[in-house]
Design a protein around this motif. Structure first.
Motif, short mmCIF file in Angstrom:
data_model
loop_
_atom_site.label_atom_id
_atom_site.label_comp_id
_atom_site.label_asym_id
_atom_site.label_seq_id
_atom_site.Cartn_x
_atom_site.Cartn_y
_atom_site.Cartn_z
N PRO A 80 24.54 38.50 42.31
CA PRO A 80 25.95 38.83 42.55
C PRO A 80 26.33 40.10 41.78
CG PRO A 80 25.70 36.48 42.10
CD PRO A 80 24.37 37.12 41.84
N THR A 83 27.50 39.74 38.19
CA THR A 83 26.43 39.32 37.28
C THR A 83 25.53 40.50 36.92
OG1 THR A 83 26.43 37.12 38.28
CG2 THR A 83 24.50 37.74 36.98
N THR A 138 24.60 30.89 37.94
CA THR A 138 24.71 31.84 39.05
C THR A 138 23.37 32.32 39.57
OG1 THR A 138 24.87 33.70 37.51
CG2 THR A 138 26.93 32.70 38.24
N SER A 248 33.78 42.41 39.55
CA SER A 248 34.11 41.05 39.96
C SER A 248 35.06 41.06 41.15
CB SER A 248 34.75 40.29 38.79
OG SER A 248 33.86 40.20 37.70
N LEU A 252 34.25 39.80 45.07
CA LEU A 252 35.08 38.82 45.78
C LEU A 252 35.60 39.37 47.10
CD1 LEU A 252 37.14 37.41 42.75
CD2 LEU A 252 35.33 36.22 44.00
N ASP A 256 32.30 38.35 49.49
CA ASP A 256 32.65 36.92 49.47
C ASP A 256 31.89 36.17 48.38
OD1 ASP A 256 34.43 37.15 51.65
OD2 ASP A 256 32.78 36.98 53.07
N GLU A 257 31.65 36.83 47.27
CA GLU A 257 30.94 36.19 46.16
C GLU A 257 31.92 35.33 45.36
OE1 GLU A 257 27.71 39.81 45.42
OE2 GLU A 257 29.32 39.43 43.97
N THR A 258 31.43 34.22 44.89
CA THR A 258 32.24 33.36 44.04
C THR A 258 31.47 33.07 42.76
OG1 THR A 258 31.35 31.37 45.10
CG2 THR A 258 33.41 32.26 45.98
N LEU A 259 32.19 32.98 41.66
CA LEU A 259 31.58 32.67 40.37
C LEU A 259 32.17 31.37 39.85
CD1 LEU A 259 31.63 36.15 38.61
CD2 LEU A 259 29.66 35.01 39.62
N PRO A 260 31.33 30.40 39.46
CA PRO A 260 31.85 29.17 38.88
C PRO A 260 32.54 29.44 37.55
CG PRO A 260 29.46 29.26 38.69
CD PRO A 260 29.86 30.40 39.55
N THR A 264 32.24 32.58 34.82
CA THR A 264 33.39 33.40 34.43
C THR A 264 33.57 33.39 32.92
OG1 THR A 264 34.46 32.89 36.54
CG2 THR A 264 35.85 33.76 34.77
#
Length: 294
Positions: A80, A83, A138, A248, A252, A256-260, A264
């Motif tokens: 990502p 990351t 991730t 970041s 998004l 369409d990336e998401t981070l738990p 974060t």
């Protein structure tokens, strides 16, 4: 510096998009070729000589920076965006670790216990704790190698930043520093591309992405060099972490990336550790300074 971090984040987004069309070596080569042409034109326009009194230092900085760039572009293709950017921006934490190691190694020669700043040690430990939080949630098993590559990229970037500062202390113009860095990138990127399987075919989308990468990277590199040359080192270095926020948001919005939540929290911890390490080790430029930080 804030402008440079925004441009680097945009460049990272373009690199991630281009990684589906080109290898990391190809992207490095074309990015560096565009930078080489732009910097050569700027040097001619501003009357900056191409010859340098410290060619070996230029070579060392260029090689370490180019290898870091190749590794970073490889990591961007498999991780990502936020990351990959976070691991690359661990440079201040790595530099702090260098300083701690130097204090330990030099202590016996001085006949005294190592002069360690416990706050700096805490910043380094916090940075590595942040890395653990970022990588565990991730990175899938097949992405682990990209995580290691990203860490190595940040380590070599730290070495390159120290050498950029040394060149600045010696009065080397920023345009010349970026020019030799770009020239080395053309050579190393080309060799990396050949080793990875050769060069791919060009399409309109790919050409536009490569032009954007080269232009954004060159402008950002020049802005960053100017910031370090004219500003207070510790404040300028701390501002580079704004790039993590930009990356970041771009991840998004564009991928369409998401981070738990744990990832974060890890990014926030690395950001705080990097800023703390920068403030603890940095100092404003003075006329008689002989060594500075990243």
């Amino acid at each position: 510096m804030i402008g440079a971090t925004a441009l680097f984040a945009l460049m990272g987004a373009c690199v991630k998009a281009a990684s589906t069309l080109y290898s990391a070596g190809e992207i490095v080569m074309y990015r560096s070729l565009i930078g080489l042409v732009l910097m050569a034109a700027m040097m001619r326009w501003r009357g900056v000589a191409f010859a340098s009194r410290v060619p070996r230092l230029h070579l060392s900085r260029s090689v370490s920076g180019t290898v870091a760039l190749c590794l970073w572009f490889t990591a961007i293709g498999g991780l990502p965006l936020a990351t990959a950017m976070t691991l690359s921006y661990m440079s201040s934490v790595w530099i702090a670790l260098f300083l701690i190691g130097g204090a330990v190694l030099l202590a016996p020669e001085r006949g005294s216990p190592p002069a360690l700043d416990l706050r700096l040690v805490a910043a380094v430990l916090a940075g590595f704790a942040g890395v653990v939080l970022v990588l565990r949630p991730t990175i899938e098993q097949e992405q682990l190698v990209y995580g290691v590559i990203g860490l190595a990229s940040g380590l070599l970037a730290a070495v390159a930043y120290l050498q950029v500062t040394a060149l600045g202390r010696l009065g080397e113009p920023g345009e010349r520093v970026v020019f030799y860095f770009s020239a080395t990138g053309v050579v190393f990127g080309g060799l990396y591309a050949v080793w990875a399987g050769g060069f791919g075919r060009h399409a309109t989308e790919g050409v536009m992405l490569l032009l954007a990468i080269g232009t954004l990277a060159t402008a950002a590199q020049w802005m960053m060099t100017r910031a370090y040359a004219t500003g207070a080192t510790m404040g300028i270095a701390a501002l580079q972490y704004v790039g993590i926020v930009f990356s970041s948001l771009l991840g998004l919005l564009l991928f369409d990336e998401t981070l738990p939540a744990t990832a974060t929290a890890g990014i926030v911890l690395i950001l705080a550790a990097g800023v703390a390490a920068t403030l603890l080790r940095g100092r404003p430029r003075t006329a008689d300074s002989t060594l500075g930080d990243g």
